[in-house]
Scaffold this motif. Sequence first.
Motif, PDB file in Angstrom:
ATOM      1  N   ARG A  42     130.668  80.059 -66.104  1.00 51.78           N
ATOM      2  CA  ARG A  42     129.405  80.801 -66.289  1.00 51.78           C
ATOM      3  C   ARG A  42     129.675  82.207 -66.815  1.00 51.78           C
ATOM      4  NH1 ARG A  42     126.934  77.933 -61.410  1.00 51.78           N
ATOM      5  NH2 ARG A  42     125.585  76.461 -62.491  1.00 51.78           N
ATOM      6  N   GLU A 153     125.404  76.724 -71.119  1.00 50.01           N
ATOM      7  CA  GLU A 153     125.045  75.936 -69.942  1.00 50.01           C
ATOM      8  C   GLU A 153     123.741  75.217 -70.248  1.00 50.01           C
ATOM      9  OE1 GLU A 153     124.610  76.187 -65.085  1.00 50.01           O
ATOM     10  OE2 GLU A 153     124.902  78.034 -66.218  1.00 50.01           O
ATOM     11  N   LEU A 154     123.742  73.899 -70.061  1.00 53.49           N
ATOM     12  CA  LEU A 154     122.570  73.078 -70.328  1.00 53.49           C
ATOM     13  C   LEU A 154     121.624  73.102 -69.142  1.00 53.49           C
ATOM     14  CD1 LEU A 154     124.513  70.066 -71.871  1.00 53.49           C
ATOM     15  CD2 LEU A 154     123.452  72.000 -73.075  1.00 53.49           C
ATOM     16  N   ASP A 155     120.381  72.680 -69.356  1.00 53.63           N
ATOM     17  CA  ASP A 155     119.384  72.626 -68.282  1.00 53.63           C
ATOM     18  C   ASP A 155     119.838  71.747 -67.121  1.00 53.63           C
ATOM     19  OD1 ASP A 155     117.729  74.306 -69.686  1.00 53.63           O
ATOM     20  OD2 ASP A 155     116.518  72.692 -70.543  1.00 53.63           O
ATOM     21  N   THR A 156     120.706  70.792 -67.396  1.00 59.06           N
ATOM     22  CA  THR A 156     121.199  69.879 -66.363  1.00 59.06           C
ATOM     23  C   THR A 156     122.264  70.525 -65.472  1.00 59.06           C
ATOM     24  OG1 THR A 156     122.931  69.052 -67.825  1.00 59.06           O
ATOM     25  CG2 THR A 156     120.794  67.886 -67.847  1.00 59.06           C
ATOM     26  N   GLY A 157     122.735  71.732 -65.859  1.00 58.29           N
ATOM     27  CA  GLY A 157     123.801  72.382 -65.126  1.00 58.29           C
ATOM     28  C   GLY A 157     125.187  72.068 -65.697  1.00 58.29           C
ATOM     29  N   ASP A 158     125.216  71.162 -66.696  1.00 59.88           N
ATOM     30  CA  ASP A 158     126.474  70.871 -67.376  1.00 59.88           C
ATOM     31  C   ASP A 158     126.741  71.970 -68.406  1.00 59.88           C
ATOM     32  OD1 ASP A 158     126.896  68.389 -66.054  1.00 59.88           O
ATOM     33  OD2 ASP A 158     125.510  67.408 -67.443  1.00 59.88           O
TER      34      ASP A 158
END
Length: 166
Positions: A42, A153-158
């Motif tokens: 992150r 960082e994607l919306d899925t947390g990946d």
Amino acid sequence: MPEQALRSLAQPSARFAGDNGAPDPLVRHALARVIDQTSYVRAVVALCTSRLLMPIVASGDETGHPDPDRHAEMAAVTLQAEGVTHLLAFTGIDSMRAWNPQARPVLCLLDELAATVEPSNASTLLIDVAGPVPFVVEGEVLTQLAAGRALVELDTGDFAWVAAAE
């Protein structure tokens, strides 16, 4: 004590005209929160969206002292510590001045700095060496950044590497 080495530097870019060198508070917050691999990634994501400062200093003679008979040449700075050579960068002018008040900033993006590591004979990018929180970019992350990719960082947390469309 770490040894400092100087490397040649091309002319800086003018695309950041008007930037006052203030650190991005979101980047500083992300760096301060690194405690594991996810928070490290992150922090890299935050760095991908921010401007950084590469310090340059006047190069000197073989002893490291300025040569009064030469025109001053500016050089990027590497730092050698424990057998590792780091290219230095900073999140803000405050952290750069804490390290060296005479250094001049060249404003860069993370991928540009990453691409400068190898030509500078360094193996890592060390951000904010004098604090508030030192941060090292190395290995595969450095390789991907040097290739012009950014980490998101994607919306899925990946997380995913992305490249600008040509």
